[in-house]
Design a protein around this motif. Structure first.
Motif, PDB file in Angstrom:
ATOM      1  N   LEU A   1     -25.536 -29.628  13.995  1.00  0.00           N
ATOM      2  CA  LEU A   1     -24.630 -29.846  12.869  1.00  0.00           C
ATOM      3  C   LEU A   1     -25.371 -29.813  11.530  1.00  0.00           C
ATOM      4  O   LEU A   1     -24.921 -29.172  10.573  1.00  0.00           O
ATOM      5  CB  LEU A   1     -23.922 -31.191  13.025  1.00  0.00           C
ATOM      6  CG  LEU A   1     -22.813 -31.266  14.074  1.00  0.00           C
ATOM      7  CD1 LEU A   1     -22.326 -32.699  14.219  1.00  0.00           C
ATOM      8  CD2 LEU A   1     -21.659 -30.345  13.692  1.00  0.00           C
TER       9      LEU A   1
ATOM     10  N   VAL B   1     -29.056 -36.578  23.370  1.00  0.00           N
ATOM     11  CA  VAL B   1     -27.787 -35.917  23.055  1.00  0.00           C
ATOM     12  C   VAL B   1     -27.504 -35.991  21.557  1.00  0.00           C
ATOM     13  O   VAL B   1     -27.073 -35.010  20.925  1.00  0.00           O
ATOM     14  CB  VAL B   1     -26.637 -36.552  23.863  1.00  0.00           C
ATOM     15  CG1 VAL B   1     -25.286 -36.002  23.413  1.00  0.00           C
ATOM     16  CG2 VAL B   1     -26.831 -36.307  25.347  1.00  0.00           C
ATOM     17  N   SER B   2     -27.772 -37.144  20.958  1.00  0.00           N
ATOM     18  CA  SER B   2     -27.533 -37.331  19.538  1.00  0.00           C
ATOM     19  C   SER B   2     -28.439 -36.421  18.708  1.00  0.00           C
ATOM     20  O   SER B   2     -28.006 -35.848  17.701  1.00  0.00           O
ATOM     21  CB  SER B   2     -27.759 -38.796  19.162  1.00  0.00           C
ATOM     22  OG  SER B   2     -27.352 -39.052  17.833  1.00  0.00           O
TER      23      SER B   2
ATOM     24  N   THR C   1     -28.181 -35.868  11.863  1.00  0.00           N
ATOM     25  CA  THR C   1     -27.510 -34.818  11.093  1.00  0.00           C
ATOM     26  C   THR C   1     -28.021 -34.804   9.660  1.00  0.00           C
ATOM     27  O   THR C   1     -28.354 -33.744   9.109  1.00  0.00           O
ATOM     28  CB  THR C   1     -25.989 -35.048  11.106  1.00  0.00           C
ATOM     29  OG1 THR C   1     -25.515 -35.040  12.459  1.00  0.00           O
ATOM     30  CG2 THR C   1     -25.267 -33.959  10.321  1.00  0.00           C
TER      31      THR C   1
ATOM     32  N   LEU D   1     -25.595 -40.292  15.582  1.00  0.00           N
ATOM     33  CA  LEU D   1     -25.430 -38.879  15.260  1.00  0.00           C
ATOM     34  C   LEU D   1     -25.633 -38.612  13.772  1.00  0.00           C
ATOM     35  O   LEU D   1     -26.277 -37.620  13.385  1.00  0.00           O
ATOM     36  CB  LEU D   1     -24.038 -38.412  15.704  1.00  0.00           C
ATOM     37  CG  LEU D   1     -23.702 -36.942  15.460  1.00  0.00           C
ATOM     38  CD1 LEU D   1     -24.684 -36.043  16.203  1.00  0.00           C
ATOM     39  CD2 LEU D   1     -22.278 -36.639  15.904  1.00  0.00           C
TER      40      LEU D   1
ATOM     41  N   CYS E   1     -27.127 -32.647  19.079  1.00  0.00           N
ATOM     42  CA  CYS E   1     -25.900 -32.421  18.313  1.00  0.00           C
ATOM     43  C   CYS E   1     -26.157 -32.571  16.814  1.00  0.00           C
ATOM     44  O   CYS E   1     -25.625 -31.796  15.995  1.00  0.00           O
ATOM     45  CB  CYS E   1     -24.805 -33.390  18.757  1.00  0.00           C
ATOM     46  SG  CYS E   1     -24.276 -33.186  20.466  1.00  0.00           S
TER      47      CYS E   1
ATOM     48  N   SER F   1     -24.787 -42.353  21.439  1.00  0.00           N
ATOM     49  CA  SER F   1     -24.945 -40.998  20.907  1.00  0.00           C
ATOM     50  C   SER F   1     -24.192 -40.822  19.596  1.00  0.00           C
ATOM     51  O   SER F   1     -24.730 -40.298  18.609  1.00  0.00           O
ATOM     52  CB  SER F   1     -24.462 -39.966  21.931  1.00  0.00           C
ATOM     53  OG  SER F   1     -25.216 -40.015  23.111  1.00  0.00           O
TER      54      SER F   1
END
Length: 287
Positions: A102, A94-95, A160, A156, A98, A152
């Motif tokens: 981003l 999930v991390s 990113t 993140l 996302c 997560s």
């Protein structure tokens, strides 16, 4: 003369050609298979108590001994692998998703959105993952779902920042300018050219981060904030065994060794995968 790229073995298989990569890959495959087939491999139920057999040392009946409730430690270790691996892997997946969305959007569109994402990512990056996870679990509440969300969010910023750096490097390449001159849309360039080329370093970083996530999940479980009893997790088993370190040391020893060996195996296989993908040379060329 090297073989054409189309005829070369996939990178995960090439990583197994290195001795340490092969050993690490074997251990990881063993742990994953044990977690998947836990009901078949385990002779006992993970939540079945037999108080008369409490604190039994390793024996033929119980290979790793029993805990304070007489539960078979090997059974709980195998089922604990399901919890620890699934929570950590799902949270990192999930991390990664996302973070890539981003980071790619920030690098591609730039402007105020890029500045906002960068500031938030840098601010999050400045805090230890365990602190972020503890704060989030305290807000959300203990349990498997809260642990996954906490891990997560904690990782993140890492994905990113990495994705943003990769996209910024690739934006100036000739093939991107050629695609733009041929009338390719922003979405086509981003999803067909930029993200696929930025994927390999991110995935290797994700694998290495999974080892850290296992430690973080075990830490939260040790504090009683992870999976709640009677569901076993490696951290929860270590927490229960900490009070029995002198009376029944195997209760904390075997879960601790399993966590340590698994994390080391992930890092060794990750290093072999980095070598197989030649990521370090690609990053030097990009710099």
């Amino acid at each position: 003369m090297s073989a054409p790229a189309s005829l070369r073995a996939p990178a995960p298989l090439r990583a197994l050609r290195r001795p340490l990569g092969a050993v690490a890959g074997f251990w990881l495959a063993l742990v994953v298979l044990a977690a998947v087939f836990a009901p078949v491999l385990s002779p006992y139920g993970y939540d079945i108590q037999a108080l008369k057999e409490a604190y039994q040392p390793p024996s033929a009946a119980h290979w790793l001994g029993t805990d304070e409730f007489g539960r078979d430690l090997l059974t709980r270790l195998i089922f604990g692998a399901r919890t620890s691996l699934s929570v950590s892997a799902t949270a990192i997946a999930v991390s990664v998703f996302c973070g890539m969305v981003l980071g790619a959007a920030a690098a591609w569109f730039g402007g105020w959105f890029d500045r906002a994402v960068t500031v938030v990512a840098d601010l999050t990056w400045s805090f230890p993952e365990i602190l972020i996870a503890l704060i989030l679990v305290a807000i959300i509440g203990p349990g498997t779902l809260g642990t996954m969300i906490a891990i997560s969010v904690a990782y993140l910023a890492q994905f990113t920042r990495l994705t943003r750096a990769q996209i910024l490097t690739l934006k100036g390449e000739t093939f991107i300018e050629a695609a733009r001159s041929l009338g390719a849309s922003n979405g086509h360039i981003l999803f067909r050219h930029l993200l696929p080329n930025a994927l390999a370093p991110v995935l290797v970083s994700a694998m290495l981060a999974t080892g850290d996530a296992i430690i973080l999940e075990a830490t939260l479980g040790f504090f009683g904030l992870g999976a709640q009893p009677p569901v076993p997790s490696w951290g929860g088993m270590m927490s229960a065994g900490s009070a029995l370190v002198f009376k029944a040391p195997w209760v904390i020893l075997f879960p601790g060794l399993t966590v340590a060996i698994t994390v080391v195996a992930i890092n060794l296989y990750g290093d072999a995968l980095i070598a197989a993908l030649d990521i370090r040379s690609r990053l030097r060329r990009a710099a």
